[in-house]
Design a protein around this motif. Structure first.
Motif, PDB file in Angstrom:
ATOM      1  N   VAL A  87      -2.014  -2.008  -4.831  1.00  0.00           N
ATOM      2  CA  VAL A  87      -2.550  -2.962  -3.599  1.00  0.00           C
ATOM      3  C   VAL A  87      -3.857  -3.441  -4.086  1.00  0.00           C
ATOM      4  N   PHE A  88      -4.650  -2.567  -4.911  1.00  0.00           N
ATOM      5  CA  PHE A  88      -6.080  -2.892  -5.171  1.00  0.00           C
ATOM      6  C   PHE A  88      -5.875  -4.266  -6.164  1.00  0.00           C
ATOM      7  N   SER A  89      -4.965  -4.285  -7.114  1.00  0.00           N
ATOM      8  CA  SER A  89      -4.993  -5.168  -7.902  1.00  0.00           C
ATOM      9  C   SER A  89      -4.541  -6.590  -7.424  1.00  0.00           C
ATOM     10  N   GLY A 143       3.028 -13.636   8.235  1.00  0.00           N
ATOM     11  CA  GLY A 143       3.597 -13.065   7.018  1.00  0.00           C
ATOM     12  C   GLY A 143       5.081 -12.827   7.276  1.00  0.00           C
ATOM     13  N   LYS A 144       5.708 -12.156   6.079  1.00  0.00           N
ATOM     14  CA  LYS A 144       7.047 -12.138   6.087  1.00  0.00           C
ATOM     15  C   LYS A 144       7.660 -11.317   7.271  1.00  0.00           C
ATOM     16  N   ASP A 145       6.889 -10.327   7.825  1.00  0.00           N
ATOM     17  CA  ASP A 145       7.488  -9.507   8.969  1.00  0.00           C
ATOM     18  C   ASP A 145       7.581 -10.138  10.195  1.00  0.00           C
ATOM     19  N   ILE A 146       6.361 -11.234  10.204  1.00  0.00           N
ATOM     20  CA  ILE A 146       6.557 -12.012  11.647  1.00  0.00           C
ATOM     21  C   ILE A 146       7.695 -12.956  11.486  1.00  0.00           C
ATOM     22  N   GLN A 147       7.995 -13.614  10.360  1.00  0.00           N
ATOM     23  CA  GLN A 147       9.112 -14.351  10.260  1.00  0.00           C
ATOM     24  C   GLN A 147      10.364 -13.487  10.564  1.00  0.00           C
ATOM     25  N   GLU A 204       6.097 -11.783   0.398  1.00  0.00           N
ATOM     26  CA  GLU A 204       5.979 -10.265   0.747  1.00  0.00           C
ATOM     27  C   GLU A 204       5.189  -9.623  -0.206  1.00  0.00           C
ATOM     28  N   LYS A 205       4.285  -8.696   0.706  1.00  0.00           N
ATOM     29  CA  LYS A 205       3.419  -7.743   0.025  1.00  0.00           C
ATOM     30  C   LYS A 205       3.898  -6.136   0.034  1.00  0.00           C
ATOM     31  N   GLN A 217       2.207   1.535   6.425  1.00  0.00           N
ATOM     32  CA  GLN A 217       1.596   0.409   7.216  1.00  0.00           C
ATOM     33  C   GLN A 217       1.968  -1.290   6.604  1.00  0.00           C
ATOM     34  N   SER A 218       2.586  -1.819   7.291  1.00  0.00           N
ATOM     35  CA  SER A 218       2.862  -3.317   6.751  1.00  0.00           C
ATOM     36  C   SER A 218       1.782  -4.027   6.333  1.00  0.00           C
ATOM     37  N   MET A 219       1.716  -4.841   5.286  1.00  0.00           N
ATOM     38  CA  MET A 219       0.905  -5.682   4.746  1.00  0.00           C
ATOM     39  C   MET A 219       1.282  -7.124   5.231  1.00  0.00           C
TER      40      MET A 219
END
Length: 405
Positions: free
Chosen positions: A54-56, A162-166, A195-196, A202-204
């Motif tokens: 995540v940090f990278s 974001g992908k989840d909204i789609q 997609e992250k 928690q979805s990103m």
């Protein structure tokens, strides 16, 4: 000597095979201790890999000027948060005066409801961002296009989702060119991000991006969730320059504390590593306690074994077995029992850690040193707690042993 060791190991396995249940119950503490170490190390290693990923994706060269600190510096941080602020004047001054930064952007976060036809999502993170924020935070667009400078300048009602909204609101439709209602206002969808995944559940990808100027147009400049974001190849120099500019912007005197926070992913990673190290040490202590209990069990059962085999010891000594040979026989038996428990604990730890990784969506990671540590723990327990019974067996008088009933 080598033949003696092989014979001691053979006799040890013979004794374990003749007392399977007793040997298993004896090693239960060793099994639990080693299994605990393997599972904890695997979970922490998986968490480290996930957090590092995540940090990278954010980048260690991104610096955030915000109202709140990511990492607590002390018990009075909540008092500082009550008076801290970062506003648009700060952003304008930083953008104008920064010399050591490659990019300066802004992000405003609010929670809004989304609607498309009969589909609705509530409390969705909506970020008003500058056009270069995609570059600063490594937000890649999978389909369509990101914002342009003109979108920001002319305050156009456009968005990137974001992908989840789609998936959740547009279902099987291609959202590019469709109209999405955000907090009662219509926006043209012009892009979808790559997609992250999720972090700790928690979805990103459940996020919507709009031009920050549109956010200001509808909701004003009063916000507590404003973040100035700076990308730099010289973070230390940039942090000092940022602090100087922000203190200048807030008209702080030399003896006054900062009333803003400068956050970096490195600081958060350092805090995370400190936390996981503390958890790891606590679990190692618990595992070590199980090993001590298991070791005491091994010593107890070996003392019983010495008593049961007193006549055998007398016969072996009467036909020429030396004290050293008797000592090695019982010592290797203790180590073998403990090592067998360690191997079972390692295999059980592997299996449970694998199952946990599958259900928790964490990377499956077991460092080789944790396996070696499991072996070392089990061998050490067998050696340490087997010395007393082995010495007792070696010191027995053969005449008394032969009289023993």
């Amino acid at each position: 000597m080598f033949e003696l060791i092989l014979e001691s190991i053979r006799v040890s396995f013979e004794s374990i095979r003749n007392n399977k249940l007793r040997s298993f119950l004896t090693t239960l503490g060793i099994i639990i201790g080693v299994m605990t170490v393997i599972i904890v190390v695997s979970i922490i290693a998986g968490l480290q890999a996930k957090v590092q990923e995540v940090f990278s994706s954010i980048g260690s060269d991104v610096i955030y000027v915000q109202r709140h600190a990511w990492v607590s510096m002390g018990p009075d941080d909540w008092r500082k948060n009550m008076r801290n602020y970062v506003d648009f004047d700060d952003y304008r001054i930083v953008k104008e005066m920064m010399n050591s930064a490659e990019e300066v952007g802004i992000s405003i976060t609010r929670m809004f409801s989304l609607k498309y036809r009969n589909e609705r999502l509530d409390a969705i993170q909506t970020q008003g961002i500058s056009e270069n924020d995609f570059k600063i935070n490594n937000i890649a667009v999978d389909m369509g296009i990101a914002f342009s400078a003109d979108d920001i300048k002319y305050k156009r009602n456009v968005c990137v989702i974001g992908k989840d909204i789609q998936k959740n609101i547009f279902k099987n439709e291609n959202p590019i060119g469709k109209t999405l209602t955000i907090d009662g206002r219509k926006y043209l969808v012009q892009g979808i991000t790559e997609e992250k995944g999720s972090v700790f559940g928690q979805s990103m990808d459940e996020v919507v991006y709009i031009p920050y100027t549109v956010m200001v147009k509808y909701y004003g400049e009063e916000t507590r969730r404003l973040s100035i974001e700076v990308r730099s190849t010289t973070p230390e120099e940039t942090i000092e320059e940022l602090r100087w500019i922000m203190r200048l912007s807030h008209s702080l005197k030399p003896n006054e504390e900062d009333n803003f926070f400068i956050n970096t992913s490195d600081a958060l990673m350092t805090q995370w590593q400190s936390l996981t190290t503390a958890i790891f040490l606590i679990m190692i202590a618990i595992g070590s306690l199980s090993l001590v209990v298991g070791g005491i069990g091994i010593m107890n059962i070996m003392l019983v074994s010495v008593s049961e085999r007193t006549r055998e010891i007398g016969i072996r000594k009467s036909i020429g077995a030396k004290n050293r040979e008797i000592l090695l026989q019982f010592l290797f038996e203790s180590i073998t029992i403990s090592l067998t428990g360690g191997i079972i604990g390692i295999l059980a730890g592997f299996s449970i850690a694998f199952i946990i990784s599958k259900f928790s969506n964490l990377p499956f990671a077991i460092p080789m040193w944790s396996v070696l540590l499991g072996f070392l723990f089990s061998v050490s327990a067998g050696l340490f707690f087997g010395i007393l019974p082995a010495r007792k067996a070696a010191s027995l008088d053969p005449v008394e042993c032969l009289r023993y009933e």
